[in-house]
Design a protein around this motif. Sequence first.
Motif, PDB file in Angstrom:
ATOM      1  N   LYS A  21     107.214 -38.151 -10.389  1.00  0.00           N
ATOM      2  CA  LYS A  21     107.075 -38.605  -9.006  1.00  0.00           C
ATOM      3  C   LYS A  21     108.156 -39.640  -8.698  1.00  0.00           C
ATOM      4  CE  LYS A  21     103.009 -38.504  -6.920  1.00  0.00           C
ATOM      5  NZ  LYS A  21     101.698 -38.994  -6.490  1.00  0.00           N
ATOM      6  N   ILE A  22     109.170 -39.186  -8.004  1.00  0.00           N
ATOM      7  CA  ILE A  22     110.285 -40.050  -7.630  1.00  0.00           C
ATOM      8  C   ILE A  22     110.246 -40.257  -6.119  1.00  0.00           C
ATOM      9  CG2 ILE A  22     112.801 -40.276  -7.563  1.00  0.00           C
ATOM     10  CD1 ILE A  22     112.894 -38.407 -10.005  1.00  0.00           C
ATOM     11  N   VAL A  23     110.411 -41.510  -5.693  1.00  0.00           N
ATOM     12  CA  VAL A  23     110.449 -41.834  -4.275  1.00  0.00           C
ATOM     13  C   VAL A  23     111.604 -42.798  -4.027  1.00  0.00           C
ATOM     14  CG1 VAL A  23     107.992 -41.457  -3.841  1.00  0.00           C
ATOM     15  CG2 VAL A  23     108.778 -43.710  -4.583  1.00  0.00           C
ATOM     16  N   ILE A  24     111.938 -42.954  -2.746  1.00  0.00           N
ATOM     17  CA  ILE A  24     112.966 -43.931  -2.372  1.00  0.00           C
ATOM     18  C   ILE A  24     112.344 -44.951  -1.424  1.00  0.00           C
ATOM     19  CG2 ILE A  24     114.919 -42.375  -2.723  1.00  0.00           C
ATOM     20  CD1 ILE A  24     115.013 -42.052   0.359  1.00  0.00           C
ATOM     21  N   LEU A  25     112.931 -46.141  -1.420  1.00  0.00           N
ATOM     22  CA  LEU A  25     112.408 -47.225  -0.601  1.00  0.00           C
ATOM     23  C   LEU A  25     113.558 -48.059  -0.056  1.00  0.00           C
ATOM     24  CD1 LEU A  25     110.193 -49.177   0.447  1.00  0.00           C
ATOM     25  CD2 LEU A  25     110.283 -50.283  -1.802  1.00  0.00           C
ATOM     26  N   GLY A  26     113.564 -48.267   1.235  1.00  0.00           N
ATOM     27  CA  GLY A  26     114.487 -49.199   1.881  1.00  0.00           C
ATOM     28  C   GLY A  26     113.771 -50.531   1.977  1.00  0.00           C
ATOM     29  N   PHE A 144     122.474 -41.059  -2.479  1.00  0.00           N
ATOM     30  CA  PHE A 144     123.412 -40.288  -1.669  1.00  0.00           C
ATOM     31  C   PHE A 144     122.639 -39.376  -0.728  1.00  0.00           C
ATOM     32  CE2 PHE A 144     126.130 -36.524  -1.048  1.00  0.00           C
ATOM     33  CZ  PHE A 144     127.203 -37.139  -0.431  1.00  0.00           C
ATOM     34  N   TYR A 145     121.606 -38.757  -1.262  1.00  0.00           N
ATOM     35  CA  TYR A 145     120.771 -37.877  -0.450  1.00  0.00           C
ATOM     36  C   TYR A 145     119.371 -37.849  -1.052  1.00  0.00           C
ATOM     37  CZ  TYR A 145     118.480 -33.790   1.434  1.00  0.00           C
ATOM     38  OH  TYR A 145     117.567 -32.959   2.035  1.00  0.00           O
ATOM     39  N   ALA A 146     118.399 -37.819  -0.179  1.00  0.00           N
ATOM     40  CA  ALA A 146     117.006 -37.646  -0.593  1.00  0.00           C
ATOM     41  C   ALA A 146     116.263 -36.986   0.562  1.00  0.00           C
ATOM     42  CB  ALA A 146     116.367 -38.975  -0.943  1.00  0.00           C
ATOM     43  N   LYS A 147     115.340 -36.141   0.229  1.00  0.00           N
ATOM     44  CA  LYS A 147     114.515 -35.522   1.264  1.00  0.00           C
ATOM     45  C   LYS A 147     113.722 -36.605   1.977  1.00  0.00           C
ATOM     46  CE  LYS A 147     113.928 -31.146  -1.136  1.00  0.00           C
ATOM     47  NZ  LYS A 147     112.979 -30.230  -1.777  1.00  0.00           N
ATOM     48  N   ALA A 149     110.827 -36.673   2.929  1.00  0.00           N
ATOM     49  CA  ALA A 149     109.462 -36.774   2.406  1.00  0.00           C
ATOM     50  C   ALA A 149     109.364 -37.738   1.223  1.00  0.00           C
ATOM     51  CB  ALA A 149     108.969 -35.391   1.981  1.00  0.00           C
ATOM     52  N   LEU A 150     110.487 -38.029   0.575  1.00  0.00           N
ATOM     53  CA  LEU A 150     110.489 -38.945  -0.567  1.00  0.00           C
ATOM     54  C   LEU A 150     110.562 -40.414  -0.152  1.00  0.00           C
ATOM     55  CD1 LEU A 150     112.938 -37.061  -2.967  1.00  0.00           C
ATOM     56  CD2 LEU A 150     110.435 -37.078  -3.028  1.00  0.00           C
ATOM     57  N   ASP A 151     110.839 -40.663   1.109  1.00  0.00           N
ATOM     58  CA  ASP A 151     111.027 -42.028   1.603  1.00  0.00           C
ATOM     59  C   ASP A 151     109.665 -42.673   1.897  1.00  0.00           C
ATOM     60  OD1 ASP A 151     111.816 -44.390   2.771  1.00  0.00           O
ATOM     61  OD2 ASP A 151     113.190 -43.452   4.193  1.00  0.00           O
ATOM     62  N   ILE A 152     109.364 -43.753   1.186  1.00  0.00           N
ATOM     63  CA  ILE A 152     108.079 -44.441   1.378  1.00  0.00           C
ATOM     64  C   ILE A 152     108.220 -45.727   2.198  1.00  0.00           C
ATOM     65  CG2 ILE A 152     107.037 -43.463  -0.710  1.00  0.00           C
ATOM     66  CD1 ILE A 152     107.557 -46.246  -2.051  1.00  0.00           C
ATOM     67  N   THR A 153     109.374 -45.922   2.824  1.00  0.00           N
ATOM     68  CA  THR A 153     109.622 -47.157   3.580  1.00  0.00           C
ATOM     69  C   THR A 153     108.585 -47.381   4.670  1.00  0.00           C
ATOM     70  OG1 THR A 153     111.994 -46.927   3.118  1.00  0.00           O
ATOM     71  CG2 THR A 153     111.360 -48.437   4.887  1.00  0.00           C
ATOM     72  N   SER A 154     108.290 -46.368   5.456  1.00  0.00           N
ATOM     73  CA  SER A 154     107.326 -46.529   6.549  1.00  0.00           C
ATOM     74  C   SER A 154     105.932 -46.833   5.999  1.00  0.00           C
ATOM     75  CB  SER A 154     107.291 -45.296   7.447  1.00  0.00           C
ATOM     76  OG  SER A 154     106.925 -44.156   6.710  1.00  0.00           O
ATOM     77  N   ARG A 155     105.596 -46.273   4.871  1.00  0.00           N
ATOM     78  CA  ARG A 155     104.300 -46.548   4.231  1.00  0.00           C
ATOM     79  C   ARG A 155     104.224 -48.018   3.789  1.00  0.00           C
ATOM     80  NH1 ARG A 155      99.220 -46.375   3.724  1.00  0.00           N
ATOM     81  NH2 ARG A 155      98.344 -46.015   1.666  1.00  0.00           N
ATOM     82  N   VAL A 156     105.331 -48.518   3.238  1.00  0.00           N
ATOM     83  CA  VAL A 156     105.373 -49.918   2.806  1.00  0.00           C
ATOM     84  C   VAL A 156     105.250 -50.846   4.015  1.00  0.00           C
ATOM     85  CG1 VAL A 156     106.828 -51.701   1.741  1.00  0.00           C
ATOM     86  CG2 VAL A 156     106.606 -49.455   0.659  1.00  0.00           C
TER      87      VAL A 156
END
Length: 163
Positions: A21-26, A144-147, A149-156
């Motif tokens: 389970k890999i996600v990205i976060l701003g 560089f690129y991520a779908k 759906a992997l971005d959890i920024t809004s959830r945070v």
Amino acid sequence: MFRPLIIILGVLLSFNAMAEKIVILGAQQALLGSKAAAEFRGKLEKEFSSEQKQLVDLQAQVKQIQEKIKKGAGTQSKEVQDQQRVQFQKAYGEYQRLGQALQQKQRQREDAFLKEMQPKMDAVIRDLIDSEGYDLVLNKQATFYAKPALDITSRVIELLNKK
């Protein structure tokens, strides 16, 4: 030439196999997008409104003096031109001094806000990692690129707003 690329690709593929389970976060985007940040910006605006008005007034004064100097070039005595230049230098110096002081004060307040918010942000991220079982959280700015759906920024942001 292709050897380093192959090694990097191999490491990434083997790492990807280990991390399910890999996600990205701003993180900065999440902090700045929170209600607390919006409230802070409002407080900051109110706190520095009189100094900001002074700065705008000084800027107008500097422009006015500058225009006088341009209009009077060649038609005014050297003494009057010198007086206007001195007046311009004083006003411009005050404008710069006030602008720098205001920026420094704002930066200090922003740094204090970020220090205050960091533990809350860390707790939200840890809770989210534990509850969702994330194996890897990557910095959004480093990808560089991520779908999407992997971005959890809004959830945070959502969870920060609840704290």
